[in-house]
Design a protein around this motif. Sequence first.
Motif, PDB file in Angstrom:
ATOM      1  N   GLU A  70       0.828  -1.196   0.000  1.00 55.74           N
ATOM      2  CA  GLU A  70       0.000   0.000   0.000  1.00 55.74           C
ATOM      3  C   GLU A  70       0.872   1.259   0.000  1.00 55.74           C
ATOM      4  OE1 GLU A  70      -2.207   1.311   3.400  1.00 55.74           O
ATOM      5  OE2 GLU A  70      -1.152  -0.062   4.718  1.00 55.74           O
ATOM      6  N   ASN A 563      -3.463   8.541  -2.684  1.00 54.17           N
ATOM      7  CA  ASN A 563      -3.459   7.235  -2.038  1.00 54.17           C
ATOM      8  C   ASN A 563      -4.668   6.396  -2.439  1.00 54.17           C
ATOM      9  OD1 ASN A 563      -1.080   7.911  -0.792  1.00 54.17           O
ATOM     10  ND2 ASN A 563      -1.981   8.276   1.222  1.00 54.17           N
ATOM     11  N   ALA A 567      -4.352   2.924  -4.343  1.00 55.34           N
ATOM     12  CA  ALA A 567      -4.927   1.741  -3.707  1.00 55.34           C
ATOM     13  C   ALA A 567      -5.950   1.080  -4.615  1.00 55.34           C
ATOM     14  CB  ALA A 567      -5.568   2.118  -2.373  1.00 55.34           C
ATOM     15  N   THR A 571      -3.351  -2.437  -5.403  1.00 58.30           N
ATOM     16  CA  THR A 571      -2.802  -2.879  -4.131  1.00 58.30           C
ATOM     17  C   THR A 571      -3.834  -3.750  -3.418  1.00 58.30           C
ATOM     18  OG1 THR A 571      -3.608  -0.921  -3.013  1.00 58.30           O
ATOM     19  CG2 THR A 571      -1.373  -0.832  -3.855  1.00 58.30           C
ATOM     20  N   LYS A 573      -5.091  -3.504  -0.470  1.00 56.85           N
ATOM     21  CA  LYS A 573      -6.053  -2.844   0.396  1.00 56.85           C
ATOM     22  C   LYS A 573      -6.483  -1.517  -0.215  1.00 56.85           C
ATOM     23  CE  LYS A 573      -3.579  -2.564   3.907  1.00 56.85           C
ATOM     24  NZ  LYS A 573      -3.283  -1.995   5.203  1.00 56.85           N
ATOM     25  N   ASP A 575      -8.360   2.442   0.346  1.00 55.35           N
ATOM     26  CA  ASP A 575      -8.049   3.613   1.161  1.00 55.35           C
ATOM     27  C   ASP A 575      -8.447   3.352   2.605  1.00 55.35           C
ATOM     28  OD1 ASP A 575      -7.502   6.101   2.088  1.00 55.35           O
ATOM     29  OD2 ASP A 575      -9.308   7.033   1.268  1.00 55.35           O
TER      30      ASP A 575
END
Length: 576
Positions: A70, A563, A567, A571, A573, A575
């Motif tokens: 992340e 972010n 994400a 990724t 996970k 936010d």
Amino acid sequence: MDQDVNANNSPPAERKLPRDAVAVGVDFGTLSGRAVVVRVSDGAELACAAHTYRHGVITDRLPGTDIDLEPETALQSPEDYREVLRTAVPEALRASGASPEQVVGIGTDFTACTVLPVTADGTPLCELPGQARRPHAWPKLWRHHAAQPEADEINALAAERGEKWLARYGGRVSSEWQFAKALQVLRDDPEVYRRTDRWIEAADWIVWQLCGRETRNVATAGYKGLHQDGAWPSEDFLAALDPGFSDFVRKIDHPLSQLGERAGGLTAEAAAWTGLPEGLPVAVGNIDAHVTAAAARTTGPGRMLAIMGTSTCHVMNSDVRAEVPGMCGLVLGGITPGAWGYEAGQSGVGDIFGWFADNYVPPAYHDEARAQGTGLHELLSAKAAVAPVGAHGLVALDWHSGNRSVLVDHDLSGVLAGMTLATRPEEVYRALVEATAFGTRTVVEAFSASGVPVRDLTVGGGMVRNPFVLQVYADVLNRPLRVVASEHGCAVGAAVHAAVAAGAHPDIHTASAAMGRVREETVDPDPVRAAAYEELYALYRELHDHFGRGGSRSLHRLRALRNAALAGGGTEKGDR
């Protein structure tokens, strides 16, 4: 098994030392580790050897896996740390010409808060079967900032409850520290949290590797673990954060050792790694910047030391106990036993200069540097140095890695204002250097305004190799700079502590006077440039307060958008 027979771990009162006795200091940095061999009598550096971490900083994907990480994650491999002991220490010893019998002790220092989950016997969880694919089983580097939401929770609850320890940290706990990172582990991977018997600073873990017994040093416990006045944050406070977090203190609680004490003796295994004698005194672990105070002769009150490398850490002893807004901690004995040790810092300095040079300098500049037989940073510095102060029409905020002091907010990001189509690369480079100098000035002014005087300022670390950077700092601060003589001040400081732990010197102050070294000449401010910087600094403070103290939340919103987009792009996970 621990080889130490000195039950209280204090250095022996007297010890017959070998002729030309030396101490070994090992500095574990962000990208590499280095070992120095230092003569105990006068601090002469006999040799140095470095080892670059094979995994470096793990930010995108776990090694040997397809698992993406992340945003704001920064991990490391514990095997890289052991490899420093196997390679750099024997190499430095060979190069020094000293025999193993001449070595009286070994000391270490580490970046902080670099922390890892381990079993009861000190095995890192990422090295257990089936755990290498779990990101939270790996050591979290100091610049792991993904725990900012947890830090925000800790700060809000501590302020609401009036927790007395909060004031010792300038009113805000950092996402870089132990509690925020551990709370993130609990929230994101409860199984790793459950299997963690000991949550330990790498500064203490590496000592465990050397002497076979767990110790905890007062510096990392105080600055990074919220240990104040003999106590950790209460179980009631932790349970209010999260019921599952109520047992966290049991994972870190341990009698604390004072700096300069003997942690134990070198085990047979560690002796085989390092080529040093089994049973050799091992000093209690320490933080890189704090240990350097001994190498810089800044153990007296009011003598601030700024270690300028990828980041900057400002440390200072004082006989005054006060609450300084935005500092990273106030710890009794945190730098030397018996004194109040203050810490502040900047999350990005050399990293910022490197980021710009690596990504935004045109090919023609690279060609020019090669033609001149010089480095790119040297070329940019030479071009930037000839211009008058303010001629670039720029001002920057040095928050590319967030702000550690005095705002303690790692959701902030860098700003560059004033660019035109005529702006040159060397002008941007200068503005970034100036921004970091302005950041240091805000730290110094925060201490002075709080009644903690800064008598003088000494600088060390990798940035002291750049005369342009030092001159900008002297001009912006309008005070002379003392410069640590060694390029390896952290490792030398660790060697000084090793000498004290071995009984070669009675205390850190005495050892510092004998083994520490500072250049005779200072870097003095130019009165004309210093005066010119006043207006530019005022503009910096205007932007600093606007973006950092609530005038605008735009930087936070941009970070959140980034972010969330990253994400959502693959990724594991979303936010948080």
